[in-house]
Each structure stands twice: as C-alpha cells, then as structure tokens.
Scaffold this motif. Structure first.
Motif, PDB file in Angstrom:
ATOM      1  N   ARG A 420       0.840  -1.066   0.082  1.00 52.58           N
ATOM      2  CA  ARG A 420      -0.040  -0.102   0.039  1.00 52.58           C
ATOM      3  C   ARG A 420       0.928   1.296  -0.077  1.00 52.58           C
ATOM      4  O   ARG A 420       0.108   2.428  -0.394  1.00 52.58           O
ATOM      5  CB  ARG A 420      -0.933  -0.052   1.182  1.00 52.58           C
ATOM      6  N   ASP A 421       2.091   1.227   0.425  1.00 55.54           N
ATOM      7  CA  ASP A 421       2.837   2.321   0.487  1.00 55.54           C
ATOM      8  C   ASP A 421       3.845   2.438  -0.633  1.00 55.54           C
ATOM      9  O   ASP A 421       4.912   3.445  -0.469  1.00 55.54           O
ATOM     10  CB  ASP A 421       3.651   2.396   1.938  1.00 55.54           C
ATOM     11  N   TYR A 422       3.598   1.757  -1.646  1.00 54.91           N
ATOM     12  CA  TYR A 422       4.718   1.607  -2.601  1.00 54.91           C
ATOM     13  C   TYR A 422       4.766   2.997  -3.311  1.00 54.91           C
ATOM     14  O   TYR A 422       3.814   3.903  -3.800  1.00 54.91           O
ATOM     15  CB  TYR A 422       4.267   0.785  -3.867  1.00 54.91           C
ATOM     16  N   SER A 423       6.152   3.767  -3.315  1.00 58.57           N
ATOM     17  CA  SER A 423       6.367   4.962  -3.734  1.00 58.57           C
ATOM     18  C   SER A 423       5.284   5.911  -3.263  1.00 58.57           C
ATOM     19  O   SER A 423       5.350   7.089  -3.877  1.00 58.57           O
ATOM     20  CB  SER A 423       6.218   5.111  -5.457  1.00 58.57           C
ATOM     21  N   ARG A 424       5.120   5.774  -1.908  1.00 58.38           N
ATOM     22  CA  ARG A 424       4.227   6.902  -1.438  1.00 58.38           C
ATOM     23  C   ARG A 424       4.904   7.298   0.229  1.00 58.38           C
ATOM     24  O   ARG A 424       5.825   6.467   0.610  1.00 58.38           O
ATOM     25  CB  ARG A 424       2.838   6.304  -0.972  1.00 58.38           C
ATOM     26  N   LYS A 425       4.595   8.588   0.158  1.00 57.40           N
ATOM     27  CA  LYS A 425       5.287   9.025   1.562  1.00 57.40           C
ATOM     28  C   LYS A 425       4.355   8.653   2.783  1.00 57.40           C
ATOM     29  O   LYS A 425       3.331   8.472   2.484  1.00 57.40           O
ATOM     30  CB  LYS A 425       5.667  10.632   1.433  1.00 57.40           C
ATOM     31  N   ASP A 426       4.847   9.022   3.802  1.00 54.56           N
ATOM     32  CA  ASP A 426       3.895   8.950   4.924  1.00 54.56           C
ATOM     33  C   ASP A 426       2.842   9.936   5.157  1.00 54.56           C
ATOM     34  O   ASP A 426       2.983  11.246   4.407  1.00 54.56           O
ATOM     35  CB  ASP A 426       4.590   9.494   6.554  1.00 54.56           C
ATOM     36  N   GLY A 427       1.486   9.468   5.220  1.00 53.87           N
ATOM     37  CA  GLY A 427       0.382  10.323   5.170  1.00 53.87           C
ATOM     38  C   GLY A 427      -0.260  10.116   3.699  1.00 53.87           C
ATOM     39  O   GLY A 427      -1.408  10.672   3.575  1.00 53.87           O
ATOM     40  N   GLU A 428       0.463   9.532   2.712  1.00 56.96           N
ATOM     41  CA  GLU A 428      -0.083   9.435   1.409  1.00 56.96           C
ATOM     42  C   GLU A 428      -0.875   7.797   0.991  1.00 56.96           C
ATOM     43  O   GLU A 428      -1.130   7.516   0.029  1.00 56.96           O
ATOM     44  CB  GLU A 428       0.962   9.819   0.496  1.00 56.96           C
ATOM     45  N   TRP A 429      -0.604   7.198   2.321  1.00 60.86           N
ATOM     46  CA  TRP A 429      -1.196   5.779   2.048  1.00 60.86           C
ATOM     47  C   TRP A 429      -2.113   5.353   3.336  1.00 60.86           C
ATOM     48  O   TRP A 429      -1.613   6.111   4.390  1.00 60.86           O
ATOM     49  CB  TRP A 429      -0.255   4.963   1.692  1.00 60.86           C
ATOM     50  N   ILE A 430      -2.994   4.474   3.169  1.00 61.03           N
ATOM     51  CA  ILE A 430      -3.776   3.776   4.181  1.00 61.03           C
ATOM     52  C   ILE A 430      -3.174   2.666   4.554  1.00 61.03           C
ATOM     53  O   ILE A 430      -3.250   1.590   3.811  1.00 61.03           O
ATOM     54  CB  ILE A 430      -5.134   3.791   3.678  1.00 61.03           C
ATOM     55  N   PRO A 431      -2.889   2.351   5.868  1.00 58.25           N
ATOM     56  CA  PRO A 431      -2.645   0.919   6.284  1.00 58.25           C
ATOM     57  C   PRO A 431      -3.718  -0.208   5.950  1.00 58.25           C
ATOM     58  O   PRO A 431      -4.984   0.209   5.979  1.00 58.25           O
ATOM     59  CB  PRO A 431      -2.180   1.315   7.572  1.00 58.25           C
ATOM     60  N   ASN A 432      -3.435  -1.193   5.955  1.00 54.72           N
ATOM     61  CA  ASN A 432      -4.477  -2.377   5.953  1.00 54.72           C
ATOM     62  C   ASN A 432      -5.010  -2.472   7.529  1.00 54.72           C
ATOM     63  O   ASN A 432      -4.840  -1.700   8.217  1.00 54.72           O
ATOM     64  CB  ASN A 432      -3.619  -3.757   5.670  1.00 54.72           C
ATOM     65  N   LYS A 433      -5.881  -3.314   7.368  1.00 57.29           N
ATOM     66  CA  LYS A 433      -6.726  -3.703   8.699  1.00 57.29           C
ATOM     67  C   LYS A 433      -5.873  -3.754  10.077  1.00 57.29           C
ATOM     68  O   LYS A 433      -6.416  -3.596  11.078  1.00 57.29           O
ATOM     69  CB  LYS A 433      -7.825  -4.658   8.580  1.00 57.29           C
ATOM     70  N   ASP A 434      -4.643  -4.446   9.736  1.00 58.52           N
ATOM     71  CA  ASP A 434      -3.727  -4.839  10.796  1.00 58.52           C
ATOM     72  C   ASP A 434      -2.707  -3.799  11.170  1.00 58.52           C
ATOM     73  O   ASP A 434      -1.780  -4.063  11.985  1.00 58.52           O
ATOM     74  CB  ASP A 434      -3.281  -6.142  10.473  1.00 58.52           C
ATOM     75  N   GLY A 435      -2.863  -2.755  10.430  1.00 55.05           N
ATOM     76  CA  GLY A 435      -1.903  -1.586  10.515  1.00 55.05           C
ATOM     77  C   GLY A 435      -0.741  -1.758   9.831  1.00 55.05           C
ATOM     78  O   GLY A 435       0.326  -0.898   9.855  1.00 55.05           O
ATOM     79  N   GLY A 436      -0.643  -2.592   8.762  1.00 60.00           N
ATOM     80  CA  GLY A 436       0.649  -2.982   7.975  1.00 60.00           C
ATOM     81  C   GLY A 436       0.581  -2.167   6.597  1.00 60.00           C
ATOM     82  O   GLY A 436      -0.490  -1.706   6.204  1.00 60.00           O
ATOM     83  N   ARG A 437       1.464  -2.527   5.808  1.00 60.07           N
ATOM     84  CA  ARG A 437       1.719  -1.982   4.376  1.00 60.07           C
ATOM     85  C   ARG A 437       1.115  -2.968   3.358  1.00 60.07           C
ATOM     86  O   ARG A 437       1.072  -2.465   2.172  1.00 60.07           O
ATOM     87  CB  ARG A 437       3.114  -1.442   4.467  1.00 60.07           C
ATOM     88  N   GLU A 438       0.949  -4.406   3.745  1.00 57.17           N
ATOM     89  CA  GLU A 438       0.646  -5.328   2.779  1.00 57.17           C
ATOM     90  C   GLU A 438      -0.782  -5.038   2.249  1.00 57.17           C
ATOM     91  O   GLU A 438      -1.605  -4.781   2.837  1.00 57.17           O
ATOM     92  CB  GLU A 438       0.756  -6.690   3.125  1.00 57.17           C
ATOM     93  N   ASN A 439      -0.979  -5.221   0.962  1.00 59.69           N
ATOM     94  CA  ASN A 439      -2.203  -4.984   0.336  1.00 59.69           C
ATOM     95  C   ASN A 439      -2.825  -6.339   0.344  1.00 59.69           C
ATOM     96  O   ASN A 439      -2.685  -7.048  -0.631  1.00 59.69           O
ATOM     97  CB  ASN A 439      -2.398  -4.395  -1.105  1.00 59.69           C
ATOM     98  N   TYR A 440      -3.468  -6.714   1.399  1.00 52.50           N
ATOM     99  CA  TYR A 440      -4.194  -8.097   1.624  1.00 52.50           C
ATOM    100  C   TYR A 440      -5.203  -8.346   0.371  1.00 52.50           C
ATOM    101  O   TYR A 440      -5.191  -9.504  -0.219  1.00 52.50           O
ATOM    102  CB  TYR A 440      -5.164  -8.300   2.905  1.00 52.50           C
ATOM    103  N   GLU A 441      -5.993  -7.244  -0.126  1.00 50.78           N
ATOM    104  CA  GLU A 441      -6.763  -7.560  -1.205  1.00 50.78           C
ATOM    105  C   GLU A 441      -6.264  -7.946  -2.527  1.00 50.78           C
ATOM    106  O   GLU A 441      -6.697  -8.791  -3.168  1.00 50.78           O
ATOM    107  CB  GLU A 441      -7.837  -6.464  -1.501  1.00 50.78           C
ATOM    108  N   ALA A 442      -4.957  -7.232  -2.742  1.00 51.93           N
ATOM    109  CA  ALA A 442      -4.227  -7.394  -4.172  1.00 51.93           C
ATOM    110  C   ALA A 442      -3.593  -9.066  -4.083  1.00 51.93           C
ATOM    111  O   ALA A 442      -3.426  -9.652  -4.917  1.00 51.93           O
ATOM    112  CB  ALA A 442      -3.131  -6.433  -4.185  1.00 51.93           C
ATOM    113  N   ILE A 443      -3.108  -9.258  -2.712  1.00 52.44           N
ATOM    114  CA  ILE A 443      -2.411 -10.422  -2.437  1.00 52.44           C
ATOM    115  C   ILE A 443      -3.511 -11.475  -2.783  1.00 52.44           C
ATOM    116  O   ILE A 443      -3.169 -12.645  -3.414  1.00 52.44           O
ATOM    117  CB  ILE A 443      -2.024 -10.505  -1.246  1.00 52.44           C
TER     118      ILE A 443
END
Length: 734
Positions: A420-443
């Motif tokens: 979710r944070d690919y090429s994004r700065k802090d504040g420019e992305w939304i964490p997953n439901k567990d607070g992490g960066r992995e995009n569960y839906e895309a996976i």
C-alpha cells in the motif's frame, strides 16, 4: 389527440432520462390492451408492419407531450407478436426492427455469477456480441454500471444519440443490456451514461470491448469472437512441456511497434500479418523458445508502450484486427514458439473514455486517492477488494488464454500491487486492517487469479515482475505463496549490470555483485531479465553500458551474455540486445537492423543464437535452473583476477558443464581449476571465438584433466582464459 403513455414516462423517454425504457417502449399492456410505443427522433410518420409480409398493422400516433414518441393500441392483438417498424422522415422511408420488442439475453445463472463476482467467462456475457436473437441478427451489448441512472449504446447507426438505445437494467447485478438488430461487426460504439444525479458523463469505451478505433479516436469496435478455425491443437496439447521448470525457457521480449518499421510507407509499424511473416521466423532462427510481447491490450498513448491500457480485452488495432492477431499467435505456435504477453492489472489511466469514475463513481478504483492513485505513473489503482473488479481482472486473464491461445502472462508491476505504501510518503497511504503495509486484497486477487489460470488453462505460465523480497512469489498457494510460475530476478539484473559497467581494473572491488545472486538463486523460480527497462530513460543500450574501446565493449557484452546463459535461471532478452544495438531503444523507430552489416554486431547475434542452441540442447544448463543440486561453485573468490567458475549439473547421467568467466582484458594462461570428474572436457562455447568477432583464443577445442588437486578437488584442468570471455566445457562421456 389521445395519449397512450403516462406524461411522466413520455417526458423521461423524450429527454433521455428514463432508467428503464423497456418498461415503456415496445409492446406493452395498456388498459387491457396491447400498445406499441416507438421513440424515433425527427420522424414524421411511424407504422407497425407485419414482420414477414410487411403489411400494415397500425399507424402510430404522436404523443401529446413527447413529439418523438409514437404509440397506439393494436386492434385485435391480445398476445405478444413479432413486428417491424416503418418510419418516414420527409421523403426518406425505412424499415427497422424494434430493439424494445426483444427479451433479455443474459440468463439467470449469468446474473447470479455476475452478482457474486465469480463469472469466470465474464467476457462471454459483457461486451458486444454479434448474435442471432429470436431469429434476428444483431449485436447484444452489456455493461456493468451499477450507479448509473441510465445507460445507452451510441454509434453511427443512431447518430450518437443516447436517447435512442437506452438499455435494460438487470437488477442488483448493476448490469445493463440491450440487443440492437442490424448492428454488426466493425461498428463503432460507446456507452453514454447518466450518473446518479442525472448528469451526463463523458462517453465511455467498452471495458469488455474486443476492438477499438485507431488512436486518437477512442470508440470501441464490435468484433466477433467466434468462428476462428484454430489449427494449433498439437501445440496446445503439448505446451505444458514447454513451461516446466526443468525445461529450457529463453524469452525474446518485443515491442511490436518498433521491432521493425516500413520506412517507405511513412515509417509505419508492421501489421500482425507482417509480424507473422517476419518476426516468427526470426525468433525461430535465433533459437528463443518464447516470445514476450509488451502489452498489446488497447491503450490510448503510444508513449506508455501499452502499460497504461484502457481496453484490456482488445488486441491493439495498431497492428490489425483481432483475427489477424490470432493468426500471428497461431504462426508462432506452428513454429514451436510460445507466446507470452505483458499483462497490466495494477493500474489504469485517467483518460475520460476509460474506466475512471466509469458510472460517475469510483467504480473500478478506490474513492480515496491514498489507495486509488499511483504517484509514479499518474494512474488509478484497481479496487481489488470489490468482487466485481477482481472478477473483471481474473476473467481477463482467462480471456487471453482461452480466446487467443496465449501461453503465459508476465504480470507488470507486482510490487506496486503488494504494498500500500509503494512509492508513497508518510500520510499518502492507508494501512491495512492490521496496521501494516501489505495489500491483502491485491494478494488475494493474485493468488486466486493464479489458481484459476493454472486450473482452467493447463500448460500456461504466469510470471511476476516483482522487485522486492516478498516471500514465496513463485511458491504454490497451498504453501502460502502467490502461485506464480516464475519471478523476474531483478536483484541479479541490477547487481550484474552494475558490475559490468565498471572498468575492468575496478571490478575486483565489486566482485560480490556477480556472486551475491547465488545466495538466493533458488529461493524462487527465477527468470534472468535484461528487459526494455534497462535500455530506456537515459540508461543507454546494453552495449553502451559496457566500458572500454569499441572492441572491448563488444567483448564485455559477449562475456556477460555467456555469464547469463550459464547462470541458473531462465532467460529473457529485450529485442536489439541480441545484435548489440548501439543506441538506446526508441519506441517510435525501428531497431537499427543496418548494424548487422558489421562484424561485431553479427558476431553478437551469432553468439546469442548459439547460446540459445546450447542452452536448449545441453540438459545441465537448464534442467536444474531452479534447483540447488544443479549448481556448484568452483571459483567464486578470485576477485583479484575477476574470474568466476562453476559447474552446472543436470539429472543423473547428464554430462556436467563447467562455466568459466574472465572479466578482465588480460589473457590468463595455464589457469588451473578443479573439476569434479576426470576426463576430457570439451569446449562447447567460447565467447571469444572468431565466429563471434572475437580474438579466436581458447583451448583448441578441449582440455584433459590432470591429477593435480585444486579447489578442493582431486583433478583439475589447466585452461587458457581469453580476455573478457566466458567459456563452457562439457565432460565428454563414453
């Protein structure tokens, strides 16, 4: 004048805002009678006539409040009947079928699967299909636009007037459909939509359209999918043998628009038919097992090279029609060559005729641009968590496999999908439901697409362009992996190209760049890529990145190719690299084929041809590309000499191969290397051979082992290592 339509319905039809015109137009019950209502803007006279004989049944009357709406009860008719419409404008009289007399085409099962987001043959329901419906020829159109107030098909046949062919809504599925008689293959069309507030949206191309106009025009084109006489059964039945990890896979990556151009005809690119005649035999002659085409799904901007597609279901018209594309695929198969295409499910452009806010809402993308916008490419991200969107994409993969006999997909920009944070700065992305960066839906989407693809299309391969350390990209999904068949080894590519760009005198300080890849070489099923990305954006060509005088540059490139083909992992080379293109790739120009008049370029081309041949013919060089038992270092610490040596093993009984690289411009004589077995080791390839415009130095065809211990082995070879060269030696077996 008597009216046969409610004022509200009549005005809505006249103004093109009625959300369900099939409840008003056509043959309808009206006060215990059957009434026919027809909407024909500009008509002076409208008649209902017998479907077969053309005899007059009833002359319709103009509505009081809607001047283009004509209606009248049909005397003596109590049940449904077939009819046609005869209309007059001035002196012009014509006869037409009434699209509003036809029932739905989409069945209950299709409706259920569409609503569930599990329709594996989505393209057979949505899009434009030439069919015969109730004995009448025409085209069935269907589009998903759940938040539209009204959806229409527009084209030349209705003067692009969205009031004339408004579609039937199909309940909770959000799909709209209509069968339009007398519209057939080759017709241009778009969808005209009103958003929830009734505002007119930009005309939209068909998301599941099978053809498109030539850019810069953007309409979809009706194309037939059925009727192709496929003649590649032998290939399709046996292709599974070409994609296994123990088989040789050497891929020629091609941008169809610039492989070769016709200078005498405005520098135009080749057609699919011409590519079948010219590209197919070339790839065959060069010994590649597969061709990989950069995205051929329709796209609006040439400069995106196809990586910002709008029409995922349409082979680009830049080179011809859908049928001609199929003919080209078939020609590759007839030559024994697999066909891969680059597939882009990671993002799409914001062009107004495309998917962006398709029905006035963020339908395919996320509403919040912190999830739905790619800053790198100024594109939109698919909402993989929406079942209809993931269904749209996974069905598209099956479409290419089933309808066009494609043998594999190289999935673009997988890393950008996984995080979710690919090429994004802090504040420019939304964490997953567990607070992490992995995009569960895309996976989940990638896993499910791989599962479905391998199950429904036996013998295909999926390849991930993935540049991170995400675990298990090519591991089976039941082992927690993503389920890809192969993954590009981006780390290997970056490290080795960086090493080769150093002057030879400095390479000893970067020795690990060439050896580090072996620390993880078998953690995935890897493809070693020298792709288009390495010869654009100011990077220069592969040749220009080699140091030294021209002769040294060619020698470096030959040695590097030898290193690559001898290294564990399948191979991929972008067009032009095989003959040492001198200039950086330009998508608007042909490759510099004229360079083949020179010995150095012809030499590199001959080397790549022979590398492919040896790779295919020698089991030790491919059988264990993804298995650590197939590799053994002989010399990996000789940084001072910049020498690398290893053994490749096949299965039991296969002759092992010794690969030796000398990455300095110094000839090394009597260079001793330990080997695992005594005997005669035949020099089966030498990148310094005069056949490749090299210096012709080597070992006179073979070397015999001596009972002199070296490199912790009992026997060894004393070799001549030409400057800037790679040599292959195969143990001669009785």
């Amino acid at each position: 004048m008597t009216t046969y339509t409610s004022k509200r319905d009549a005005q809505a039809i006249q103004n093109g805002v009625h959300s369900n015109p099939f409840s008003v137009l056509g043959l309808q019950e009206w006060e215990d009678q059957l009434v026919v209502r027809v909407f024909i803007p500009g008509a002076c006279e409208v008649e209902v006539i017998h479907h077969e004989t053309g005899a007059l049944i009833e002359e319709l009357e103009r509505d009081d409040v809607a001047p283009d709406l004509f209606a009248k009860p049909i005397a003596g008719k109590k049940e449904w009947f077939a009819y046609k419409i005869r209309a007059r404008v001035g002196d012009h009289v014509w006869i037409q079928e009434d699209p509003y007399r036809f029932g739905p085409v989409i069945g209950e099962l299709d409706e259920y699967l569409l609503g569930e987001g599990t329709h594996q043959s989505l393209w057979k329901v949505l899009g434009a299909h030439v069919i015969t419906h109730d004995g009448v020829e025409g085209t069935h159109f269907a589009v998903w636009a759940p938040n539209a107030r009204r959806a229409s098909v527009v084209g030349n046949w209705n003067n692009w007037d969205g009031r004339r062919h408004a579609m039937r809504p199909r309940g909770v599925t959000g799909v709209w459909e209509i069968f339009i008689p007398q519209v057939g293959e080759g017709q241009a069309y778009k969808y005209e939509l009103l958003d929830r507030q009734g505002q007119l949206l930009p005309l939209k191309a068909d998301p599941v359209g099978f053809g498109s106009e030539h850019a810069p025009r953007t309409a979809s084109i009706v194309r037939k999918l059925d009727g192709h006489d496929w003649r590649d059964d032998e290939w399709m039945q046996g292709r599974e043998q070409t994609t296994k990890i123990d088989k040789p896979i050497s891929i020629y990556e091609v941008h169809l628009g610039s492989w070769r151009r016709v200078k005498d005809e405005g520098n135009r690119p080749l057609s699919y038919s011409e590519l079948a005649e010219q590209l197919v035999p070339y790839v065959k002659d060069m010994g590649f097992t597969h061709v990989e085409m950069m995205p051929i799904s329709e796209y609006p901007f040439d400069g995106s090279w196809g990586y910002q597609p709008v029409g995922l279901f349409a082979p680009t018209i830049r080179h011809g029609t859908l049928e001609e594309f199929r003919d080209m695929v078939e020609a590759f198969h007839a030559a024994g060559i697999g066909v891969l295409i680059d597939w882009v499910p990671g993002h799409f452009p914001e062009d107004p005729h495309g998917l962006a806010r398709f029905d006035g809402t963020a339908l395919y993308e996320h509403e919040d641009r912190r999830e739905g916008f790619h800053p790198d490419w100024n594109t939109l991200v698919y909402n993989y968590g929406r079942r209809e969107v993931s269904n749209f994409l996974s069905a598209n993969a099956l479409y290419w496999f089933n309808e066009h006999h494609i043998d594999g997909l190289r999935v673009d920009a997988v890393a950008s999908m996984l995080y979710r944070d690919y090429s994004r700065k802090d504040g420019e992305w939304i964490p997953n439901k567990d607070g992490g960066r992995e995009n569960y839906e895309a996976i989940d989407f990638l896993r499910n697409t791989n599962i479905t693809s391998y199950r429904e299309a036996p013998g295909i391969m999926t390849i991930a362009e993935e540049s991170t350390a995400f675990p298990g990209v090519s591991a089976p999904t039941n082992h927690g992996g993503l389920g890809f068949g192969y993954k590009w080894n981006m780390g290997w590519m970056n490290d080795t190209l960086r090493y080769m760009s150093h002057e030879a005198v400095h390479r000893k300080y970067h020795h690990h760049d060439m050896t580090f890849g072996m620390h993880y070489a078998f953690s995935e099923n890897y493809i070693l890529p020298l792709s288009h990305d390495e010869v654009v954006h100011g990077k220069g060509s592969l040749l220009s990145r080699m140091p030294g005088y021209p002769a040294d540059q060619f020698a470096n490139l030959r040695a590097y190719f030898g290193f690559m083909w001898g290294h564990p992992g399948k191979k991929l080379l972008f067009m032009g690299g095989e003959f040492a293109q001198g200039e950086e790739w330009n998508h608007n120009e042909s490759l510099d084929w004229h360079l083949l008049q020179y010995d150095f370029q012809r030499g590199v081309q001959s080397l790549v041809r022979d590398l492919n041949r040896v790779y295919r013919e020698v089991p030790a060089l491919h059988r264990n590309d993804s298995n650590p038992k197939g590799f053994e270092w002989i010399e990996c610490h000789s940084a001072e000499n910049s020498v690398f040596a290893w053994i490749r093993y096949g299965d039991e009984g296969d002759a092992p191969v010794l690969v030796v690289c000398n990455m300095t411009p110094v000839e090394r004589q009597s260079y001793r290397l330990g080997v695992p077995k005594a005997g005669r080791w035949v020099e089966i390839l030498n990148t310094d051979s005069s056949l490749y415009a090299g210096g012709g130095r080597g070992n006179l065809g073979a070397a015999e082992t001596e009972n002199i211990g070296s490199h912790e082995r009992d026997v060894s070879l004393s070799l001549t290592l030409p400057p800037l060269s790679t040599l292959y030696f195969q143990l001669e077996q009785a």
